[in-house]
Design an enzyme around this catalytic site. Sequence first.
Site, PDB file in Angstrom:
ATOM      1  N   ARG A 134      43.538 -10.625 -11.995  1.00  0.00           N
ATOM      2  CA  ARG A 134      43.001  -9.910 -10.158  1.00  0.00           C
ATOM      3  C   ARG A 134      41.420 -10.744 -10.571  1.00  0.00           C
ATOM      4  O   ARG A 134      40.421  -9.336 -10.605  1.00  0.00           O
ATOM      5  CB  ARG A 134      43.239  -8.595 -10.962  1.00  0.00           C
ATOM      6  CG  ARG A 134      42.950  -7.819  -8.876  1.00  0.00           C
ATOM      7  CD  ARG A 134      43.297  -6.204  -9.460  1.00  0.00           C
ATOM      8  NE  ARG A 134      41.520  -5.852 -10.288  1.00  0.00           N
ATOM      9  CZ  ARG A 134      41.261  -5.053 -10.858  1.00  0.00           C
ATOM     10  NH1 ARG A 134      42.415  -4.068 -11.144  1.00  0.00           N
ATOM     11  NH2 ARG A 134      39.748  -4.272 -11.588  1.00  0.00           N
TER      12      ARG A 134
ATOM     13  N   HIS B  70      40.410  -3.565  -7.765  1.00  0.00           N
ATOM     14  CA  HIS B  70      42.098  -2.964  -7.155  1.00  0.00           C
ATOM     15  C   HIS B  70      42.547  -2.705  -6.508  1.00  0.00           C
ATOM     16  O   HIS B  70      43.395  -2.884  -5.874  1.00  0.00           O
ATOM     17  CB  HIS B  70      42.127  -1.683  -8.796  1.00  0.00           C
ATOM     18  CG  HIS B  70      43.269  -1.148  -8.331  1.00  0.00           C
ATOM     19  ND1 HIS B  70      44.879  -1.475  -8.857  1.00  0.00           N
ATOM     20  CD2 HIS B  70      43.487   0.784  -7.828  1.00  0.00           C
ATOM     21  CE1 HIS B  70      46.354  -0.659  -8.641  1.00  0.00           C
ATOM     22  NE2 HIS B  70      44.921   0.298  -8.148  1.00  0.00           N
TER      23      HIS B  70
ATOM     24  N   TYR C 132      33.418  -1.341 -15.145  1.00  0.00           N
ATOM     25  CA  TYR C 132      34.711  -1.790 -16.324  1.00  0.00           C
ATOM     26  C   TYR C 132      34.598  -3.045 -17.179  1.00  0.00           C
ATOM     27  O   TYR C 132      34.935  -3.071 -17.498  1.00  0.00           O
ATOM     28  CB  TYR C 132      35.877  -1.011 -16.170  1.00  0.00           C
ATOM     29  CG  TYR C 132      36.339  -1.344 -15.225  1.00  0.00           C
ATOM     30  CD1 TYR C 132      37.431  -2.641 -15.464  1.00  0.00           C
ATOM     31  CD2 TYR C 132      36.749  -0.780 -13.910  1.00  0.00           C
ATOM     32  CE1 TYR C 132      38.370  -3.245 -14.090  1.00  0.00           C
ATOM     33  CE2 TYR C 132      37.644  -0.935 -12.733  1.00  0.00           C
ATOM     34  CZ  TYR C 132      38.276  -1.604 -13.149  1.00  0.00           C
ATOM     35  OH  TYR C 132      38.687  -2.513 -11.587  1.00  0.00           O
TER      36      TYR C 132
END
Length: 382
Positions: A275, A279, A288
């Site tokens: 990805r 998100h 993160y």
Amino acid sequence: MTVESTAARKPRRSAGTRKSPSTKPELVQLLTPEGKRVKNADYDKYVADITPEELRGLYRDMVLTRRFDAEATSLQRQGELGLWASLLGQEAAQIGSGRALRDDDYVFPTYREHGVAWCRGVDPTNLLGMFRGVNNGGWDPNSNNFHLYTIVIGSQTLHATGYAMGVAKDGADSAVIAYFGDGASSQGDVAESFTFSAVYNAPVVFFCQNNQWAISEPTERQTRVPLYQRAQGFGFPGVRVDGNDVLASLAVTKWALERARAGEGPTLVEAYTYRMGAHTTSDDPSKYRADEEREAWEAKDPILRLRRYLEAANHADEGFFAELETESEALGRRVREAVRAMPDPDRFALFEHAYADGHALVDEERAGFAAYQASFADGEGA
């Protein structure tokens, strides 16, 4: 030495770090990141008859899907959509698997399968109504055999399994495919769907797009074995495919669908991809994950990979790419204009159909909401 003292001496990784695998994952690959065709005795036959025109079609699908996705992200940033879930980086997994489907196969997506929707002939503008709050899905699922987007994580795998069991009882030779992510693989619904599909030999393909991150949780916190190996415990085959390789995704999905149609039961396909975006537009992946990780995956870009192959094989020229760029920009304009032309939803519609015969509490809530709306000077509300 006690167990406690041994554990105390082991280095601990912080929440924001990831363990780097020592070896590359074993997966089915037909196109390398450099765009070189590699042989595979098991899956070559599923793409052996693909033509240069069809290869250009796969490239076009991925480019236009990415363009639509980028436009939707921009529209959300401009306040035209409430939210958007980008597929950036996952185009090959979706287009490859989507083009493997027959018209009579049925698809159960999550909320990120924009490329599969494209393959099923769903107008891209219809995908945006839900994210604008205008409707709960802007298309008839049975017109394209493409179910409405599912926000609840993992529940669509149960829907797909039940539908596939019905297909089998009807004696049809079509197949069902369910899409879900690596994070959803930890949901109980997915495990239950694996059990039912195996026991009833349902003609369903479980297509897991392992994009490495379940929002901010890395895959290593979802499983201690490769995801595709989970199928073994339920009694059906699993295979990991290079999800950035559109040819491999096409071939493996064709194989799995043929198994299903032939009455051989379910298959788990793990498309190992990444990805590259957030998100959703409410997420900030810089909190993160490291930039170096994304940069490493950008070198495996699925669109660039196929372009390199097309150019090396003389299957496409500059005229083709220029024409596609023009088409891409036209698609972006059409999507933008369509979204801005969508009517605002009826704010009071959310109170309708909650109960068949009405309910006093809902009536009270509707009245309270009406009073809140009326408290604004223009009567329009916030």
